[in-house]
Structures are given as C-alpha cells and as structure tokens.
Design a protein around this motif. Structure first.
Motif, PDB file in Angstrom:
ATOM      1  N   ALA A 174       0.794  -1.252  -0.204  1.00  0.00           N
ATOM      2  CA  ALA A 174      -0.091   0.102   0.016  1.00  0.00           C
ATOM      3  C   ALA A 174       0.840   1.323   0.038  1.00  0.00           C
ATOM      4  N   ILE A 187      -7.216 -10.468  -1.528  1.00  0.00           N
ATOM      5  CA  ILE A 187      -7.500  -9.225  -1.508  1.00  0.00           C
ATOM      6  C   ILE A 187      -8.166  -8.676  -0.182  1.00  0.00           C
ATOM      7  N   ASN A 231      -5.496  -8.437   2.502  1.00  0.00           N
ATOM      8  CA  ASN A 231      -4.774  -7.283   2.589  1.00  0.00           C
ATOM      9  C   ASN A 231      -5.124  -5.936   2.820  1.00  0.00           C
ATOM     10  N   TRP A 232      -6.542  -5.798   2.378  1.00  0.00           N
ATOM     11  CA  TRP A 232      -7.334  -4.637   2.513  1.00  0.00           C
ATOM     12  C   TRP A 232      -7.431  -4.406   4.025  1.00  0.00           C
ATOM     13  N   THR A 258      -3.428  -3.834   5.415  1.00  0.00           N
ATOM     14  CA  THR A 258      -2.710  -2.495   5.143  1.00  0.00           C
ATOM     15  C   THR A 258      -3.434  -1.303   6.025  1.00  0.00           C
ATOM     16  N   GLY A 262      -5.022  -5.845  -3.204  1.00  0.00           N
ATOM     17  CA  GLY A 262      -5.835  -5.264  -1.898  1.00  0.00           C
ATOM     18  C   GLY A 262      -5.310  -4.054  -1.264  1.00  0.00           C
ATOM     19  N   GLY A 263      -3.945  -3.992  -1.222  1.00  0.00           N
ATOM     20  CA  GLY A 263      -3.100  -3.215  -0.422  1.00  0.00           C
ATOM     21  C   GLY A 263      -3.038  -1.984  -1.536  1.00  0.00           C
ATOM     22  N   PHE A 314      -7.097  -0.783  -2.669  1.00  0.00           N
ATOM     23  CA  PHE A 314      -8.399  -0.702  -1.811  1.00  0.00           C
ATOM     24  C   PHE A 314      -7.890   0.389  -0.738  1.00  0.00           C
ATOM     25  N   THR A 315      -6.602   0.144  -0.428  1.00  0.00           N
ATOM     26  CA  THR A 315      -6.132   0.988   0.734  1.00  0.00           C
ATOM     27  C   THR A 315      -5.254   2.252   0.130  1.00  0.00           C
TER      28      THR A 315
END
Length: 293
Positions: free
Chosen positions: A83, A167, A170-171, A174, A245-246, A249-250
């Motif tokens: 992220a 995903i 790690n959303w 992070t 995901g990182g 989404f973050t």
C-alpha cells in the motif's frame, strides 16, 4: 491530543513508501527475515489459543500481537509495503524499479525467516522428532493441505477464490499499518492497528507471509503438499491478491478519498502539511518512519 488527521496520515504513507523503497538491500533482507519469523511466532500462538480454548476467535484476538511488534520496531512487512510504496510511486517519489526491488528482497527475507522458525518450531512440537502426539501437528498439516489442495480441487474457481480472499485480507492488513499512523502514542497505535488485523484473521482470509510459514511447516510435518502445489495454488495468487488489496483498496482508495475532487483550499492545506514535514531533520524522519510497516 494524539490523534493524527487523515491528510497528515496520507502524507505519512507517502513518506513511508519513499523511505522503504530507498533502503539498502541488507536492511530489507534482515528486516524482512525478522518480520517473517515474528509473524510465524504470532501464528503458532494463535493456533495454540484455538487448540486450548476451542474458540476460533481466541486466535484472532491474539494474532495481532505479532503485527504490533513488527510495526513498532520498524521492520519490513511486504503486505504493508503493497500500500505504501505504490502511493509514493503515484506521487513520483520512487521508481518502478525501486518498488520491485523492495518487494523482492523483503519477500526473500520473509521466506528465510518463516522457514527458519518453521524448522525450529517443528523440532519443538515433535520433541526433536520423537513425539507426534501434539494436536498442533495435525492443525498445521490440515491447514497446509487446505490452503493448497483445497483450492486445487476447485480448479480455475479455486484460483479466483484464493485471489479474492487475498484481496480482502490485505485490505485489512494495510489498514492496520495505516491505522498505526493515526496516533502519536504507543497505546493509541496498538489499539488502532489491532482492530483490522483481528478482522482479517478471524475470517480466514489469505495472507502471503503467514502462508510462507504455515504451508511449509505443514509440509515438514508430513502434509501431502508439493512445492509446486504451494506456489501455484497459494503463494503466487495470494501475493497477487495481497498486492491488489493493498495498492488499490487502501493506497489508492485513501488517496482518492482525501484528494480527488478537493477544493484548491484543501490542496493548499495538504501542500502546507507536506512542506512542514519536509523540514524535519534526518533524526526526526528516522524516528517517524521507524514505527511504520
């Protein structure tokens, strides 16, 4: 008040990503090694809690302890870097090459740390190979097989499923790294980062570094899993999912939430924050970065 405002947190993320990408190779390797081993410690602690209480949530409530140690000691966790560094790349503070360099060396460090702990923990669990009665042995074997052969059994759908679970994982992971930046106090940081880590672990999502320990540990204890099964049906797709995901989404999500479509006044305010932070001394910067993953 020890609360840090979102605009400052966003700038801290960019600074953390830049500093991580500029680290030397040995720092990345050693910090990755230590982080991998510490996260493996936390994983076996969580499994022990579940074994002793028969309550799955008990493990999820304890597991974040490892993440907290990693963050507070300024070690390297590639899932958190997924992220931070892309955000620094977006701001043109680092290059693609430096970002990939960080990912590769930190992942190598994680692998070495996780395998090292797996070997020592296996010897401890089996009393130097003389006792296979511990219930945790079967836990590791079953988990190793479920995380690989379970997806293989589903075929293409299994790859899709493992990527989605990575995903979602790690959303939250992070967000844990980011939440640590929302407070200037140690207690505040611990409480803030504990929440999203508990959320991910309690729901059985896929974390690349945890799997670098769990799957080979199960293999060492007799799981019917090959190296190809490990990497093709879990490790590679999980790394891809964790990156998505990182980064999206973050990293991109928070950047969009606090910068896209903002007024010129807001942009000017953010620039002022950035300018103030750029005036920090080298010691101040090192102290701030030291608490970020």
């Amino acid at each position: 008040m020890d609360f840090v405002k979102p605009a400052e947190v966003l700038q801290s993320m960019v600074e953390a990503g830049e500093n991580k990408a500029r680290m030397n190779r040995m720092q990345m390797l050693i910090r990755g090694f230590l982080a991998g081993a510490i996260l493996a410690f936390a994983t076996t602690l969580a499994y022990t809690a579940v074994s002793q209480t028969s309550v799955g949530l008990a493990g999820a409530l304890i597991f974040p302890a490892g993440f907290v140690i990693i963050i507070l000691l300024g070690l390297e966790l590639v899932t958190g870097n997924f992220a931070m560094i892309p955000l620094a790349l977006l701001k043109r503070r680092v290059t693609w090459m430096s970002m990939m360099r960080n990912y590769c060396w930190v992942i190598v460090g994680h692998l070495l740390g996780c395998l090292f702990y797996a070997a020592l923990y296996g010897l401890t669990l089996t009393k130097m190979g003389t006792d296979l009665s511990s219930p945790l042995i079967q836990t590791l074997i079953q988990t190793s097989e479920t995380k690989t052969l379970g997806y293989q059994h589903l075929g293409t759908a299994g790859i899709g499923l493992v990527v989605i679970k990575a995903i979602l994982c790690n959303w939250m992971v992070t967000l844990g790294a980011v939440m640590a930046m929302t407070s200037t106090s140690t207690i505040g940081k611990i409480v803030a980062m504990w929440l999203p880590i508990t959320i991910f672990f309690a729901q059985g999502f896929e974390h690349a570094v945890v799997n670098m320990f769990v799957i080979p540990a199960g293999m060492m204890l007799g799981a019917n899993v090959s190296i190809a099964d490990w990497w093709l049906w879990n490790q590679i797709p999980v790394l891809v999912g964790n990156l998505i995901g990182g980064a999206i989404f973050t990293g991109l999500g928070l950047y969009a939430a606090h910068t896209w479509g903002t007024s010129s006044h807001s942009s000017s305010k953010l620039a002022t924050i950035q300018g103030g932070r750029s005036g920090l001394t080298g010691t101040d910067s090192a102290q701030k970065v030291g608490t970020r993953s």
